[in-house]
Design a protein around this motif. Sequence first.
Motif, PDB file in Angstrom:
ATOM      1  N   SER A  56       0.831  -1.199   0.000  1.00  0.00           N
ATOM      2  CA  SER A  56       0.000   0.000   0.000  1.00  0.00           C
ATOM      3  C   SER A  56       0.867   1.252   0.000  1.00  0.00           C
ATOM      4  N   TYR A  57       0.327   2.287  -0.562  1.00  0.00           N
ATOM      5  CA  TYR A  57       1.030   3.568  -0.648  1.00  0.00           C
ATOM      6  C   TYR A  57       1.174   4.183   0.739  1.00  0.00           C
ATOM      7  N   GLU A  69      -0.578   6.748  -5.167  1.00  0.00           N
ATOM      8  CA  GLU A  69      -1.476   5.729  -4.640  1.00  0.00           C
ATOM      9  C   GLU A  69      -1.563   4.501  -5.534  1.00  0.00           C
TER      10      GLU A  69
END
Length: 475
Positions: free
Chosen positions: A8-9, A183
């Motif tokens: 995940s970002y 993202e």
Amino acid sequence: MKEKAGRSYEPASSEFPEVLAKLTYDQHRAIRFNPDRSLWKDQGGNYRLQAFHPGWLFKEPVELFEVVDGKARPVHFTGADFIYGEPLVPSDFKDIEMPGIAGFRLHHPLNTPEYFDELIVFLGASYFRSLGKGNVYGLSARGLAVDTAIAGPEEFPRFSRFYLERPARGASEMRLYAELESERVTGAYQFTIKPGANTVVEVDARIFLRDDVQRLGIAPLTSMFLFGENDRVGFDDYRPEVHDNDGLLILRRNGQRLWRPLRNPDALALSFFAEEAPAGFGLLQRDRSFDHYQDTEAKYQRRPSLWIEPVNDWGKGQVMLAEIPADKEIHDNIVAFWVPEAGTEAGSEHRFTYRMIWGRDPEPGTELAKVVATGTGHGGAAASDPDPKLRKFVVEFGGDALSGLGADAPVEPRLSLQKGSVKHSFVQRLEGGTWRAVLDIERDDEEIPVEFILALQLNGADITETWMYQWSGQS
């Protein structure tokens, strides 16, 4: 970066010194880097680096590393590296711990051997811009565009970390690497910078998608077009033209050249040019006459053109041009980039290698005559009443393929239209050897744009590049 794409970002830390976070526009612009503190200044090389101060809009710090003998070491900057002008108090920044920098610029003796000119700047998201000899800053490039001009929000990946190889004494080129992240994407970029009359930046981009992307934009270009000879409706200005670039050029694999003059439309206008393995595309400033701009401060005649030349096979896709309405020259309202046909789902990987050529005249040579001017006005005779469905288009071509022809040469237009019809047309030779096509066009519907394709032919073969245009609104 490939491994990061599987996680995940993680956005940049929200911890930011208050004295930096509260900087206003006027305060931030009062800060400049102390040139005596430039990286590599005392090493006798051809490159020097200066940093941009964090704060104001730039609250996501960028990390910088110097690479020496294959090893990277962090480069830190402090308040002592900057000069704080009024209305700031220098002592407020004396002991501040910089969380990173906003960006940086490289200096190089571009125009004269004695002076280190600005050569290239990386500042804000993945934006950067460069100069050829004699240029002043104009259009910008980006590392990547994500979902530009779709119904949903655009995502702006950012270069979060740079690695710069320490330039050897006398080195003519500079190499650096960058990490890109947002993202839905990560990326690893290599830039090799070769200054000159036209500055060449070789790019090797590895892109990894964390999540699905609707529109992936490769080699994005961002520019400004307020008004020009073909489109100045609604502007009361002593200057004849105001733009960083005046057209989009596409070089097809078969050698055909497509020239699309830029416009400032009444509403968002998107154009898509389907291609397979294109030879190149770019936003150009062809008009280099000061008399056509009359702006001694902005110097639009010296703004660089930027040509993108793919190195590996880019496959099938489209060159997209977005033209956004603008009422001031401070707004960058032109965007162009390559959209690959496939591979924009989560987990996909891309590699795009290409050359960026920045300068006064970077476009590839050709035996075809070029479009040298586009003009528009109300259709019909000069004394006739304007008809919103009728408009005149005047396109001039110049080059060796035309200049040697006599006025009686059988030069004919190759013209196709969508959503319009030709009411009157002719081709004529002008003094000096350029040729002009004059078209009176009636559109089918005032709400639907008319699309043009025009070239001049001799004995059934094109002797000019292909002019493409979209008539929407009043212009």
